[in-house]
Design an enzyme around this catalytic site. Structure first.
Site, mmCIF file in Angstrom:
data_model
loop_
_atom_site.group_PDB
_atom_site.id
_atom_site.type_symbol
_atom_site.label_atom_id
_atom_site.label_comp_id
_atom_site.label_asym_id
_atom_site.label_seq_id
_atom_site.Cartn_x
_atom_site.Cartn_y
_atom_site.Cartn_z
ATOM 1 N N ILE A 13 61.885 62.511 -16.086
ATOM 2 C CA ILE A 13 61.469 62.469 -17.486
ATOM 3 C C ILE A 13 60.270 61.551 -17.662
ATOM 4 C CG2 ILE A 13 62.210 61.875 -19.847
ATOM 5 C CD1 ILE A 13 63.852 64.139 -18.785
ATOM 6 N N ARG A 36 73.795 63.428 -16.202
ATOM 7 C CA ARG A 36 73.774 61.958 -16.163
ATOM 8 C C ARG A 36 72.336 61.480 -16.334
ATOM 9 N NH1 ARG A 36 79.045 61.470 -17.044
ATOM 10 N NH2 ARG A 36 80.377 62.095 -15.304
ATOM 11 N N GLU A 95 57.976 30.439 -12.369
ATOM 12 C CA GLU A 95 58.428 30.272 -13.756
ATOM 13 C C GLU A 95 58.729 28.824 -14.119
ATOM 14 O OE1 GLU A 95 61.512 32.970 -14.975
ATOM 15 O OE2 GLU A 95 60.250 34.727 -14.653
ATOM 16 N N SER A 112 74.483 47.364 -15.860
ATOM 17 C CA SER A 112 74.844 48.596 -16.579
ATOM 18 C C SER A 112 74.935 49.769 -15.617
ATOM 19 C CB SER A 112 73.788 48.909 -17.648
ATOM 20 O OG SER A 112 73.797 47.960 -18.668
ATOM 21 N N GLU A 137 50.389 37.510 -16.458
ATOM 22 C CA GLU A 137 49.501 37.384 -17.618
ATOM 23 C C GLU A 137 50.168 37.807 -18.933
ATOM 24 O OE1 GLU A 137 47.042 41.579 -16.800
ATOM 25 O OE2 GLU A 137 46.128 39.619 -16.397
#
Lengths: 180, 180
Positions: A13, A36, A95, A112, A137
């Protein structure tokens, strides 16, 4: 009972930056058919970093799907061909500005599994040393350092809702004596 | 620092059974632009059910995104207009044949806040009574009842990888004295 669902047809998709979307027609264990929806993701790592004074390092980050900020342990997606431990070390330093001398796997998690294959490996990082932050960025974050007691209180108040972060804090509560 | 990202344009890519996919163009805190892929989900509930002899009820279910089965606490998506507690009671009975007299929220969790708004509310169910199973027509599961010690061992061996299930088991380990 054989629970396997065989894909009989696959439709792509969407192919995006972070995710792709496919719809599979499947044959069910009873011979009937269904479909599914599958969100494909390259996988991610997350790091529960514990400072020398036993504080957990969290990042506050805006998450567009929730239209709000969240408190999370540092995390990021795997780059192509990158090993998970290497990615964990990289994301932690980029980070938070911390490097870690010690890294150990807490667990792998699927957030999930009904609709996505995203696998997040959660690591415990200790023996932290100063490094250099380097954000993507389009990445804007604020660092918070919480004592394990503070993190426990936020959990109990339903104020920390990111799955990998809940798992990391519960792991610390189960495995670290935080009264010392 | 204001971390907000404002949507300047929204494109609907897909509308499905379980999920929809949108791509948002956003304005970043520094005035630059980026795009965010967002998987929309109606939300879900999950139930950590503890039997009278202190066993946790798990369901084994085939998950097409992983092409494998997983051990998970019973869970399911919210129906339109359904309250979360009502959905938790319904899913528990439909999947396991247990009703619960007592239900309490453990926590809400987001499994992948970077790309989906799916929110899972995890409940603790106790004082179980017999009810009636009723599976969806494309749902095939096997029930497993594990002692808390057995569940703890599977966690330690990285054999339970579903996020809501890890959170539920760690919650039991933190809050229930399972040596009794």
């Amino acid at each position: 009972m054989n629970l396997y669902e065989k894909t009989t047809n696959k439709t792509s998709i969407y192919e995006g930056k972070i995710i792709d979307l496919e719809v599979h027609d499947v044959e069910l264990p009873n011979g009937e058919t269904s479909s599914r929806e599958i969100v494909l993701h390259n996988g991610a790592v997350a790091v529960c970093a514990l400072t020398p004074d036993n504080k957990i390092v969290l990042v506050e980050q805006f998450r567009k799907p929730l239209d709000d900020t969240m408190l999370e342990i540092p995390a990021g997606k795997l780059e192509i061909g990158e090993e998970r431990e290497e990615a964990a070390m990289r994301e932690l330093e980029e980070e938070t500005g911390y490097k870690a001398k010690s890294l150990q796997l807490i667990t792998d998690m699927y957030g999930s599994p009904g609709f996505t294959n995203e696998k997040i490996s959660i690591y415990l990082a200790t023996e932290l040393l100063p490094g250099e932050t380097h954000l993507d960025e389009d990445e804007f974050i604020e660092i918070h350092e919480l004592s394990i007691n503070e993190a426990q209180e936020k959990l109990a108040n339903n104020e920390i809702n990111d799955a990998k972060t809940i798992i990391a804090i519960q792991y610390l509560l189960l495995n670290y004596n935080h009264s010392k």
